[in-house]
Motif scaffolding. Structure first.
Motif, PDB file in Angstrom:
ATOM      1  N   GLN A 122       0.846  -1.191   0.000  1.00  0.00           N
ATOM      2  CA  GLN A 122       0.000   0.000   0.000  1.00  0.00           C
ATOM      3  C   GLN A 122       0.883   1.243   0.000  1.00  0.00           C
ATOM      4  OE1 GLN A 122      -3.549   0.616  -0.039  1.00  0.00           O
ATOM      5  NE2 GLN A 122      -2.615   2.600  -0.473  1.00  0.00           N
ATOM      6  N   LEU A 123       0.651   2.122  -0.944  1.00  0.00           N
ATOM      7  CA  LEU A 123       1.439   3.334  -1.071  1.00  0.00           C
ATOM      8  C   LEU A 123       0.658   4.532  -0.553  1.00  0.00           C
ATOM      9  CD1 LEU A 123       2.723   2.648  -4.700  1.00  0.00           C
ATOM     10  CD2 LEU A 123       3.928   2.181  -2.559  1.00  0.00           C
ATOM     11  N   LEU A 124       1.384   5.496  -0.060  1.00  0.00           N
ATOM     12  CA  LEU A 124       0.775   6.720   0.457  1.00  0.00           C
ATOM     13  C   LEU A 124       1.191   7.916  -0.381  1.00  0.00           C
ATOM     14  CD1 LEU A 124       1.421   6.264   4.298  1.00  0.00           C
ATOM     15  CD2 LEU A 124      -0.560   5.491   2.981  1.00  0.00           C
ATOM     16  N   ASN A 125       0.313   8.900  -0.442  1.00  0.00           N
ATOM     17  CA  ASN A 125       0.675  10.192  -1.010  1.00  0.00           C
ATOM     18  C   ASN A 125       1.522  10.957   0.010  1.00  0.00           C
ATOM     19  OD1 ASN A 125      -0.855   9.987  -3.515  1.00  0.00           O
ATOM     20  ND2 ASN A 125      -2.676  10.136  -2.218  1.00  0.00           N
ATOM     21  N   PRO A 126       2.242  11.989  -0.421  1.00  0.00           N
ATOM     22  CA  PRO A 126       3.060  12.756   0.528  1.00  0.00           C
ATOM     23  C   PRO A 126       2.281  13.312   1.708  1.00  0.00           C
ATOM     24  CG  PRO A 126       3.709  13.281  -1.711  1.00  0.00           C
ATOM     25  CD  PRO A 126       2.488  12.413  -1.825  1.00  0.00           C
ATOM     26  N   ASP A 127       0.958  13.538   1.547  1.00  0.00           N
ATOM     27  CA  ASP A 127       0.162  14.065   2.658  1.00  0.00           C
ATOM     28  C   ASP A 127      -0.335  12.966   3.595  1.00  0.00           C
ATOM     29  OD1 ASP A 127      -1.829  12.815   1.212  1.00  0.00           O
ATOM     30  OD2 ASP A 127      -3.003  14.625   0.829  1.00  0.00           O
ATOM     31  N   GLY A 128       0.051  11.718   3.329  1.00  0.00           N
ATOM     32  CA  GLY A 128      -0.332  10.604   4.191  1.00  0.00           C
ATOM     33  C   GLY A 128      -1.596   9.884   3.782  1.00  0.00           C
ATOM     34  N   SER A 129      -2.308  10.396   2.796  1.00  0.00           N
ATOM     35  CA  SER A 129      -3.515   9.729   2.314  1.00  0.00           C
ATOM     36  C   SER A 129      -3.128   8.509   1.474  1.00  0.00           C
ATOM     37  CB  SER A 129      -4.376  10.692   1.493  1.00  0.00           C
ATOM     38  OG  SER A 129      -3.665  11.153   0.361  1.00  0.00           O
ATOM     39  N   LYS A 130      -4.055   7.564   1.389  1.00  0.00           N
ATOM     40  CA  LYS A 130      -3.772   6.337   0.644  1.00  0.00           C
ATOM     41  C   LYS A 130      -3.810   6.603  -0.856  1.00  0.00           C
ATOM     42  CE  LYS A 130      -5.056   2.658   3.865  1.00  0.00           C
ATOM     43  NZ  LYS A 130      -5.848   1.420   4.051  1.00  0.00           N
ATOM     44  N   GLN A 131      -2.850   6.034  -1.541  1.00  0.00           N
ATOM     45  CA  GLN A 131      -2.778   6.119  -2.997  1.00  0.00           C
ATOM     46  C   GLN A 131      -3.284   4.802  -3.585  1.00  0.00           C
ATOM     47  OE1 GLN A 131       1.034   6.360  -5.890  1.00  0.00           O
ATOM     48  NE2 GLN A 131       0.895   8.046  -4.433  1.00  0.00           N
ATOM     49  N   PRO A 132      -4.065   4.825  -4.653  1.00  0.00           N
ATOM     50  CA  PRO A 132      -4.488   3.562  -5.267  1.00  0.00           C
ATOM     51  C   PRO A 132      -3.285   2.671  -5.551  1.00  0.00           C
ATOM     52  CG  PRO A 132      -5.648   5.405  -6.266  1.00  0.00           C
ATOM     53  CD  PRO A 132      -4.606   6.007  -5.362  1.00  0.00           C
ATOM     54  N   SER A 133      -3.281   1.467  -4.988  1.00  0.00           N
ATOM     55  CA  SER A 133      -2.114   0.590  -5.071  1.00  0.00           C
ATOM     56  C   SER A 133      -2.443  -0.816  -5.551  1.00  0.00           C
ATOM     57  CB  SER A 133      -1.432   0.503  -3.694  1.00  0.00           C
ATOM     58  OG  SER A 133      -1.096   1.787  -3.214  1.00  0.00           O
ATOM     59  N   ASP A 134      -3.732  -1.136  -5.639  1.00  0.00           N
ATOM     60  CA  ASP A 134      -4.136  -2.413  -6.227  1.00  0.00           C
ATOM     61  C   ASP A 134      -5.342  -2.165  -7.122  1.00  0.00           C
ATOM     62  OD1 ASP A 134      -5.804  -2.107  -3.770  1.00  0.00           O
ATOM     63  OD2 ASP A 134      -6.619  -4.045  -4.408  1.00  0.00           O
ATOM     64  N   PHE A 135      -5.489  -3.001  -8.129  1.00  0.00           N
ATOM     65  CA  PHE A 135      -6.440  -2.697  -9.188  1.00  0.00           C
ATOM     66  C   PHE A 135      -7.050  -3.982  -9.743  1.00  0.00           C
ATOM     67  CE2 PHE A 135      -2.723   0.015  -9.139  1.00  0.00           C
ATOM     68  CZ  PHE A 135      -3.251   1.290  -9.027  1.00  0.00           C
ATOM     69  N   ARG A 136      -8.151  -3.800 -10.478  1.00  0.00           N
ATOM     70  CA  ARG A 136      -8.718  -4.899 -11.246  1.00  0.00           C
ATOM     71  C   ARG A 136      -8.041  -4.944 -12.607  1.00  0.00           C
ATOM     72  NH1 ARG A 136     -15.311  -4.693 -10.337  1.00  0.00           N
ATOM     73  NH2 ARG A 136     -15.297  -4.890  -8.068  1.00  0.00           N
ATOM     74  N   PHE A 137      -7.986  -6.140 -13.171  1.00  0.00           N
ATOM     75  CA  PHE A 137      -7.425  -6.254 -14.510  1.00  0.00           C
ATOM     76  C   PHE A 137      -8.266  -5.443 -15.500  1.00  0.00           C
ATOM     77  CE2 PHE A 137      -5.737 -10.467 -12.915  1.00  0.00           C
ATOM     78  CZ  PHE A 137      -4.412 -10.059 -12.911  1.00  0.00           C
ATOM     79  N   PRO A 138      -7.640  -4.922 -16.538  1.00  0.00           N
ATOM     80  CA  PRO A 138      -8.406  -4.167 -17.549  1.00  0.00           C
ATOM     81  C   PRO A 138      -9.569  -4.977 -18.089  1.00  0.00           C
ATOM     82  CG  PRO A 138      -6.048  -3.923 -17.926  1.00  0.00           C
ATOM     83  CD  PRO A 138      -6.198  -4.948 -16.839  1.00  0.00           C
ATOM     84  N   ASN A 139     -10.711  -4.319 -18.209  1.00  0.00           N
ATOM     85  CA  ASN A 139     -11.860  -4.961 -18.847  1.00  0.00           C
ATOM     86  C   ASN A 139     -12.695  -3.894 -19.553  1.00  0.00           C
ATOM     87  OD1 ASN A 139     -14.244  -4.122 -17.104  1.00  0.00           O
ATOM     88  ND2 ASN A 139     -12.945  -5.065 -15.538  1.00  0.00           N
ATOM     89  N   LEU A 140     -13.561  -4.342 -20.422  1.00  0.00           N
ATOM     90  CA  LEU A 140     -14.286  -3.420 -21.296  1.00  0.00           C
ATOM     91  C   LEU A 140     -15.265  -2.536 -20.537  1.00  0.00           C
ATOM     92  CD1 LEU A 140     -14.916  -5.864 -24.266  1.00  0.00           C
ATOM     93  CD2 LEU A 140     -13.291  -3.959 -24.198  1.00  0.00           C
ATOM     94  N   PHE A 141     -15.896  -3.085 -19.483  1.00  0.00           N
ATOM     95  CA  PHE A 141     -16.850  -2.295 -18.707  1.00  0.00           C
ATOM     96  C   PHE A 141     -16.156  -1.102 -18.052  1.00  0.00           C
ATOM     97  CE2 PHE A 141     -18.814  -1.481 -14.528  1.00  0.00           C
ATOM     98  CZ  PHE A 141     -20.036  -0.984 -14.952  1.00  0.00           C
ATOM     99  N   PHE A 142     -15.009  -1.363 -17.413  1.00  0.00           N
ATOM    100  CA  PHE A 142     -14.304  -0.267 -16.747  1.00  0.00           C
ATOM    101  C   PHE A 142     -13.637   0.669 -17.752  1.00  0.00           C
ATOM    102  CE2 PHE A 142     -14.649  -3.202 -13.137  1.00  0.00           C
ATOM    103  CZ  PHE A 142     -15.148  -2.322 -12.186  1.00  0.00           C
ATOM    104  N   ARG A 143     -13.360   0.157 -18.941  1.00  0.00           N
ATOM    105  CA  ARG A 143     -12.850   1.042 -19.983  1.00  0.00           C
ATOM    106  C   ARG A 143     -13.917   2.060 -20.379  1.00  0.00           C
ATOM    107  NH1 ARG A 143      -8.449   3.574 -21.476  1.00  0.00           N
ATOM    108  NH2 ARG A 143      -8.223   3.832 -23.716  1.00  0.00           N
ATOM    109  N   LEU A 144     -15.155   1.615 -20.466  1.00  0.00           N
ATOM    110  CA  LEU A 144     -16.252   2.533 -20.768  1.00  0.00           C
ATOM    111  C   LEU A 144     -16.399   3.586 -19.677  1.00  0.00           C
ATOM    112  CD1 LEU A 144     -18.977   0.117 -22.173  1.00  0.00           C
ATOM    113  CD2 LEU A 144     -18.022   2.099 -23.363  1.00  0.00           C
TER     114      LEU A 144
END
Length: 304
Positions: A122-144
């Protein structure tokens, strides 16, 4: 504890310019990681700034590998892995600051679940907030969703909707900015695919690891800062083009020809609208959008 004859870990950093940030990253690694033996491998991708001079001056124990070109992140990581000796490889971006060592807990995940293939952090931004660090694999629905502009809205509410407090959890893929993998598995799957210059090579390697029946986990660390947050932005031509190039390569590598064609059709429609809008509004974006449309057009008529 730094390198010894048989380090358990090889920490690999790909360096390209921005020497001050690189030096801060190396200092943070050496100051924070004390409980495991490791070597530090830095691959310099033909920096035009004084990265090499500073590393030789201040960090003589670093295994410095000089690349004769900037072949991108995947290429640099592969060169680093081939010059490493550790059982585990940890790929760390050159803009990471470690305030709290996550490696022992990440290692525990490997030992507690024998089918673990990759562990991210898990990565943090410099201000201490959480940065998106895990994701779903690319798919057509999320591409839309992404192309329609809904992604920005979702990202704003996502931390509230998807805040996960588990110590670690399984996911599709993790950010390549801080990624741990066993060296044997890394070479078994053919390393990073060097067709990726940047972006989506982390999704690709996690997809290949899962194809072996392995799991991908994210460790919910609270002390690793990632200074740069690389999202797809229309105001950054390099990021914009390479994000889309990564999409095409991922679909070609891992999905059916029909999915690649659908991705291409959807993207061509949306970016054609964007292209016409930018022309009407006299925005200086038409060249890179035209380049991306050509990218998807070529993918549409290329056999997978």
């Amino acid at each position: 504890m730094n390198s010894n004859e048989n380090p358990l870990f090889s920490i690999i950093i790909v360096s390209f310019n921005k020497p001050k940030v690189l030096i801060d990253t190396i200092n943070s690694i050496q100051n924070a990681i004390k409980t495991v033996s490791f070597e530090l491998v830095v691959v310099d991708n033909a920096s035009s700034e004084n990265n090499v001079i500073l590393i030789n001056k201040y960090f003589p124990s670093v295994n410095l590998v000089l690349n004769d070109k900037n072949g991108g992140f995947a290429n640099g990581c592969n060169i680093g892995a081939k010059n490493s000796v550790g059982k585990f490889l940890i790929f760390i971006n050159s803009d990471i600051l470690i305030n709290e060592d996550p490696i022992p807990e990440m290692l525990n995940i490997f030992y507690s679940d024998k089918v673990t293939g990759i562990v991210g952090c898990q990565l943090l931004n410099p201000d201490g907030s959480k940065q998106p660090s895990d994701f779903r694999f690319p798919n057509l629905f999320f591409r839309l969703i992404q192309l329609s502009g809904l992604k920005k809205f979702i990202l704003k509410i996502l931390p509230k909707v998807k805040s996960r407090e588990e110590k670690h959890y399984e996911t599709d893929y993790v950010s390549g900015a801080f990624l741990m993998i066993e060296k044997d598995i890394f070479f078994k799957i053919g390393c990073f695919d060097e067709k990726y210059f940047m972006y989506h090579e982390d999704a690709d390697i996690c997809y290949k690891v899962k194809a072996l029946g392995k799991k991908v986990y994210l460790y919910n660390s609270s002390g690793v800062i990632h200074l740069a947050q690389n999202h797809e932005k229309l105001d950054n031509n390099f990021v914009f083009f390479n994000m889309n190039l990564g999409q095409v390569i991922f679909y070609k590598n891992n999905y059916s020809t029909s999915k690649l064609k659908l991705l291409s059709i959807i993207s061509i429609i949306f970016f054609s609208i964007q292209y016409l809008t930018d022309l009407l509004l006299l925005r200086n974006r038409s060249d890179v959008i035209k380049k991306v449309i050509k990218l998807y057009s070529n993918a549409l008529y290329t056999k997978n």
